[in-house]
Design a protein around this motif. Sequence first.
Motif, PDB file in Angstrom:
ATOM      1  N   VAL A  19      -8.046  -0.279  -4.447  1.00  0.00           N
ATOM      2  CA  VAL A  19      -7.111  -1.652  -4.147  1.00  0.00           C
ATOM      3  C   VAL A  19      -7.833  -2.562  -3.112  1.00  0.00           C
ATOM      4  O   VAL A  19      -8.063  -1.542  -2.140  1.00  0.00           O
ATOM      5  N   THR A  20      -7.747  -3.710  -2.588  1.00  0.00           N
ATOM      6  CA  THR A  20      -7.337  -4.432  -2.097  1.00  0.00           C
ATOM      7  C   THR A  20      -6.546  -5.013  -1.263  1.00  0.00           C
ATOM      8  O   THR A  20      -5.827  -5.594  -2.141  1.00  0.00           O
ATOM      9  N   ARG A  21      -6.112  -4.484  -0.181  1.00  0.00           N
ATOM     10  CA  ARG A  21      -5.255  -5.471   0.669  1.00  0.00           C
ATOM     11  C   ARG A  21      -5.369  -5.922   2.034  1.00  0.00           C
ATOM     12  O   ARG A  21      -7.212  -5.096   2.601  1.00  0.00           O
ATOM     13  N   THR A  22      -5.112  -7.162   2.323  1.00  0.00           N
ATOM     14  CA  THR A  22      -4.883  -6.956   3.483  1.00  0.00           C
ATOM     15  C   THR A  22      -4.467  -6.013   5.117  1.00  0.00           C
ATOM     16  O   THR A  22      -3.887  -5.287   4.304  1.00  0.00           O
ATOM     17  N   ALA A  23      -5.390  -5.678   5.648  1.00  0.00           N
ATOM     18  CA  ALA A  23      -4.345  -4.747   7.149  1.00  0.00           C
ATOM     19  C   ALA A  23      -2.927  -5.315   7.546  1.00  0.00           C
ATOM     20  O   ALA A  23      -2.652  -4.285   7.675  1.00  0.00           O
ATOM     21  N   ALA A  24      -2.315  -5.938   6.843  1.00  0.00           N
ATOM     22  CA  ALA A  24      -1.773  -6.558   7.394  1.00  0.00           C
ATOM     23  C   ALA A  24      -0.139  -5.739   6.033  1.00  0.00           C
ATOM     24  O   ALA A  24       0.775  -4.750   6.350  1.00  0.00           O
ATOM     25  N   VAL A  25      -0.742  -6.406   5.393  1.00  0.00           N
ATOM     26  CA  VAL A  25      -0.590  -5.706   3.848  1.00  0.00           C
ATOM     27  C   VAL A  25       0.173  -4.463   3.768  1.00  0.00           C
ATOM     28  O   VAL A  25       0.526  -2.731   3.572  1.00  0.00           O
ATOM     29  N   TRP A  26      -1.291  -3.777   3.727  1.00  0.00           N
ATOM     30  CA  TRP A  26      -1.778  -1.669   4.345  1.00  0.00           C
ATOM     31  C   TRP A  26      -1.121  -1.736   5.102  1.00  0.00           C
ATOM     32  O   TRP A  26      -0.031  -0.615   5.063  1.00  0.00           O
ATOM     33  N   LYS A  27      -0.454  -2.041   6.469  1.00  0.00           N
ATOM     34  CA  LYS A  27       0.429  -1.972   7.699  1.00  0.00           C
ATOM     35  C   LYS A  27       1.869  -2.028   6.671  1.00  0.00           C
ATOM     36  O   LYS A  27       2.613  -0.654   6.985  1.00  0.00           O
ATOM     37  N   LYS A  28       2.200  -2.856   6.178  1.00  0.00           N
ATOM     38  CA  LYS A  28       3.615  -2.297   6.036  1.00  0.00           C
ATOM     39  C   LYS A  28       4.020  -1.668   4.937  1.00  0.00           C
ATOM     40  O   LYS A  28       5.074  -1.198   4.699  1.00  0.00           O
ATOM     41  N   GLN A  29       3.419  -1.788   3.656  1.00  0.00           N
ATOM     42  CA  GLN A  29       3.120  -0.647   2.782  1.00  0.00           C
ATOM     43  C   GLN A  29       3.215   0.937   3.013  1.00  0.00           C
ATOM     44  O   GLN A  29       4.676   1.665   3.134  1.00  0.00           O
ATOM     45  N   LEU A  30       2.522   1.272   4.474  1.00  0.00           N
ATOM     46  CA  LEU A  30       2.246   2.491   5.208  1.00  0.00           C
ATOM     47  C   LEU A  30       3.579   2.403   5.776  1.00  0.00           C
ATOM     48  O   LEU A  30       4.599   3.837   5.799  1.00  0.00           O
ATOM     49  N   ALA A  31       4.368   1.449   6.706  1.00  0.00           N
ATOM     50  CA  ALA A  31       5.858   1.763   6.599  1.00  0.00           C
ATOM     51  C   ALA A  31       6.515   1.912   5.627  1.00  0.00           C
ATOM     52  O   ALA A  31       7.908   2.683   6.588  1.00  0.00           O
ATOM     53  N   ALA A  32       6.340   1.343   5.133  1.00  0.00           N
ATOM     54  CA  ALA A  32       7.756   1.448   3.932  1.00  0.00           C
ATOM     55  C   ALA A  32       7.742   3.068   3.281  1.00  0.00           C
ATOM     56  O   ALA A  32       8.151   3.294   1.691  1.00  0.00           O
ATOM     57  N   GLY A  33       6.738   4.150   3.074  1.00  0.00           N
ATOM     58  CA  GLY A  33       6.287   4.730   2.919  1.00  0.00           C
ATOM     59  C   GLY A  33       5.812   4.841   1.582  1.00  0.00           C
ATOM     60  O   GLY A  33       6.396   5.563   0.169  1.00  0.00           O
ATOM     61  N   LYS A  34       5.282   3.741   1.442  1.00  0.00           N
ATOM     62  CA  LYS A  34       4.648   3.863  -0.128  1.00  0.00           C
ATOM     63  C   LYS A  34       2.805   3.712   0.085  1.00  0.00           C
ATOM     64  O   LYS A  34       2.035   3.300  -0.420  1.00  0.00           O
ATOM     65  N   ALA A  35       2.437   5.035   0.622  1.00  0.00           N
ATOM     66  CA  ALA A  35       0.789   5.243   0.692  1.00  0.00           C
ATOM     67  C   ALA A  35       1.019   5.749  -0.149  1.00  0.00           C
ATOM     68  O   ALA A  35       1.674   6.278  -1.036  1.00  0.00           O
ATOM     69  N   PRO A  36      -1.211   5.252  -1.101  1.00  0.00           N
ATOM     70  CA  PRO A  36      -1.391   5.616  -1.878  1.00  0.00           C
ATOM     71  C   PRO A  36      -1.697   7.444  -1.926  1.00  0.00           C
ATOM     72  O   PRO A  36      -1.437   7.759  -0.571  1.00  0.00           O
ATOM     73  N   ASP A  37      -2.046   8.010  -2.835  1.00  0.00           N
ATOM     74  CA  ASP A  37      -2.241   9.453  -2.768  1.00  0.00           C
ATOM     75  C   ASP A  37      -3.846   9.140  -2.492  1.00  0.00           C
ATOM     76  O   ASP A  37      -4.576   9.702  -3.654  1.00  0.00           O
ATOM     77  N   LEU A  38      -4.537   9.848  -1.643  1.00  0.00           N
ATOM     78  CA  LEU A  38      -5.443   9.710  -0.846  1.00  0.00           C
ATOM     79  C   LEU A  38      -6.417  11.742  -0.797  1.00  0.00           C
ATOM     80  O   LEU A  38      -7.495  11.416  -0.673  1.00  0.00           O
ATOM     81  N   HIS A  39      -5.486  12.800  -1.114  1.00  0.00           N
ATOM     82  CA  HIS A  39      -5.476  13.241  -0.231  1.00  0.00           C
ATOM     83  C   HIS A  39      -6.061  14.564  -1.153  1.00  0.00           C
ATOM     84  O   HIS A  39      -6.417  14.407  -2.257  1.00  0.00           O
ATOM     85  N   LYS A  40      -7.281  14.594  -0.829  1.00  0.00           N
ATOM     86  CA  LYS A  40      -8.737  15.136  -1.177  1.00  0.00           C
ATOM     87  C   LYS A  40      -9.032  15.288  -2.537  1.00  0.00           C
ATOM     88  O   LYS A  40      -9.553  15.810  -3.222  1.00  0.00           O
TER      89      LYS A  40
END
Length: 252
Positions: A221-242
Amino acid sequence: MTMAGTLYLIPNTLGPADAGAADPLRALIPDEVQAITAGLDCFIAENAKTTRAFLKLVALQHPLAKPLQEIQINELNVNTPEAMLPQLLQPLLEGRNAGLISEAGVPAVADPGANLVRLAHAQGIQVRPLVGPSSLLLAVMASGLNGQSFAFNGYLPVDAAQRGKQIKMLEERSRKEKQTQIFIETPYRNAALLETLANTCQPGTLICIATDLSLASESIVTRTAAVWKKQLAAGKAPDLHKRPTVFLFLGQ
C-alpha cells in the motif's frame, strides 16, 4: 593445481512455502536454480535449519546430491567472526562447488554473506548469482515510487530521537534527489515505525508499506504521510506485527 569450485548465490523463499503443494517452489524459484541447488553437497547458510527445510522442498522435484543428513552446511551469520571466512571458502579452494544461501530472499543483500563474496573474488573463486525473489526489488517494483534512483538504508536507529533525525535527513535527500529511500525493521517494531514515519514525514511524502511479499498474505500500500496519519488516528492501522515488511518513501 586444483581448480577452485564455483560459489553459487542461491535465493531462498521470503516466507513459508506451501509444503502441501506438489511443487511448492514452482512460482518462486526457477526450475534450473532448483536443479543447481540439488546438485550441491556443500552450503554456507545464514541459518542451517531453514536451509534444510528449503532443501527438503527442492528435493520434491530434484533428487539431492546426497542424503540431507550428509550434506555439509556451515553457518555464516551476524555472529560469525571475520577470521572464519577463509575457512568457509576452503572447500571451494579444494575444487568443490558450494551454495551461499540466506535465511530469506537473496544472499549478500541485507545479509551477512557480502563479505564472503568479496573474499571469494579476491581468491579467484567464480561467483554465480542465481535468480529468485528479492523483497527489496519487489517492493520498489510495486511501490509506484522512483525506480530509477533508490537507496537501501538497512535499519534505522532504535533510539527515538536519532530515528526521527535520520528520517528527516533521508526525507530531505529523497526530495532533493528524487530518490526512493528503502529500509527494513525488526518485525515486532513495524507498527511503531509506521507511526513514526506518519508523524515525522511531511504530509505529501509518499510512504509505501510492503508486507509478506510473494506470500498469499501479501499487502502493498502506498499513501501520503497525511493519509497514513489520518488512518492511524482512526484506529485503522494495517496489521504489521511480526510480518516481514519493507518500508519505502519518496519526498515530494
